[in-house]
Enzyme design. Structure first.
Site, short mmCIF file in Angstrom:
data_model
loop_
_atom_site.label_atom_id
_atom_site.label_comp_id
_atom_site.label_asym_id
_atom_site.label_seq_id
_atom_site.Cartn_x
_atom_site.Cartn_y
_atom_site.Cartn_z
N THR A 113 39.64 5.44 0.58
CA THR A 113 40.74 6.35 0.89
C THR A 113 40.25 7.77 1.09
OG1 THR A 113 42.14 4.97 -0.53
CG2 THR A 113 43.03 7.09 0.16
N TYR A 138 51.79 -3.18 1.98
CA TYR A 138 53.02 -3.34 2.75
C TYR A 138 53.66 -4.72 2.64
CZ TYR A 138 56.41 -2.82 6.52
OH TYR A 138 57.57 -2.76 7.24
N TYR A 160 40.98 -2.68 -6.31
CA TYR A 160 41.65 -1.38 -6.36
C TYR A 160 43.15 -1.64 -6.47
CZ TYR A 160 42.65 3.47 -4.80
OH TYR A 160 43.08 4.77 -4.69
N ARG A 187 50.71 3.13 -3.49
CA ARG A 187 50.29 3.16 -2.08
C ARG A 187 50.53 1.81 -1.39
NH1 ARG A 187 46.96 7.32 -0.06
NH2 ARG A 187 46.18 8.78 -1.62
N LYS A 224 39.50 -0.65 -10.20
CA LYS A 224 39.84 0.77 -10.13
C LYS A 224 41.32 0.84 -10.44
CE LYS A 224 40.11 4.84 -7.15
NZ LYS A 224 39.89 5.42 -5.79
N ILE A 245 36.51 6.61 -10.85
CA ILE A 245 36.19 6.84 -9.44
C ILE A 245 36.97 8.08 -9.06
CG2 ILE A 245 36.26 5.89 -7.10
CD1 ILE A 245 36.15 3.09 -8.35
#
Length: 294
Positions: A45, A108, A134, A139, A163, A205
């Site tokens: 990202t 999504y 992750y 998001r 993460k 991270i």
């Protein structure tokens, strides 16, 4: 590979005049490999991986790996909502000089937990390299439950950690309590770094570690030594910087700071990301000057 720990840097990708800035990227790699950074994440990202084409991603990996020269692990960020495409991507990058992958939960589409399990099981079966998952529901729109994550960890040795950006302290605390030996939990919430370490996380991270990696390492070392008062005092001197670096969408504030430091030739981003506002730029410049003078 031992349990992943410490400070991992999700390296930014520098651009200039619309193109990948290879000179600045090399300069960044040379700089950060000498810093107290424990590992690198590329094309994720913060690295604007979604706007890199395949050739640019390959170039990023090649340039950084050449400078890191196996001194520190390098992971490649991958994301997508089509399991088949990601399996093909793992095959396409099999010969690349990376040590593992950071793979985001499908975005999504919001699959069920069984779909998430089968997705990551397929990916784990497609590579011998370690995979960090992750989990960032705000998001992607989907949360990887602890039961699903731990089932993956128990059945697929390739899945070595997470993460954690679940934004649920109860879920994070429960994960730290239940995780199997050797399974790494790295926070991806920069502002929660010291609390995550104190609670048992293995590291973070951290995009904000671009700006002052030694200060972040000092916090990590103080927690590891059990000197929590010192860790919190050091964190108090960092927290304003952390908040400013996320005052507008990442990585624009970080790129501005690296440009001001002379590490990259331009703070350029690719649309839809845009540079920092004039107001935030002024605040960042003031804080950077204050920190230099301290």
């Amino acid at each position: 590979m031992d349990t992943l720990s410490g400070i991992w840097l999700p390296l930014i990708t520098p651009f200039r005049d619309g193109a990948l800035d290879e000179a600045s990227l090399t300069r960044l790699a040379v700089h950060y490999v000498r810093q107290p950074i424990d590992g690198f994440i590329l094309a994720a990202t913060t690295g604007e991986g979604l706007v890199l084409d395949d050739d640019e991603t390959a170039c990023v990996v090649s340039l950084v790996a050449a400078e890191v020269a196996r001194r520190k692990p390098v992971f490649l960020g991958l994301c997508g909502s089509d399991t088949r495409k990601l399996v093909k991507r793992l095959a396409a990058t099999a010969a690349w000089p990376v040590d593992g992958y950071l793979i985001t939960c499908p975005y999504y589409t919001r699959p069920a937990q069984d779909g998430l399990f089968q997705h990551f099981a397929a990916l784990a079966g497609a590579t011998d390299r370690p995979i960090l998952i992750y989990n960032i529901p705000y998001r992607t729109g989907v949360n990887l439950a602890n039961d699903t994550l731990l089932r993956l960890a128990e059945t697929h040795p390739t899945i070595v950690g997470v993460k954690d950006c679940c934004a649920d302290t109860t879920q994070s605390t429960e994960l730290l309590r239940r995780r199997p030996p050797g399974f790494a939990v790295l926070t991806g919430e920069d502002a929660l770094f010291v609390g995550a370490l104190a609670g048992g996380a293995d590291g973070g991270i951290l995009a904000t570690a671009h700006v002052d990696p030694r200060a972040f390492a000092a916090v990590r070392d103080a927690v590891a030594a059990g000197v929590l008062a010192d860790a919190r005092a050091r964190w108090d001197r960092l927290v304003d910087l952390v908040h400013l670096l996320f005052a507008e969408p990442n990585p624009a504030p970080i790129k501005h700071c690296l440009w001001r430091h002379g590490l990259i030739a331009s703070p350029e981003l690719r649309l839809p990301m845009t540079p920092v506002s004039a107001a935030l730029a002024a605040r960042l410049d003031t804080l950077l000057e204050t920190r230099r003078a301290a």
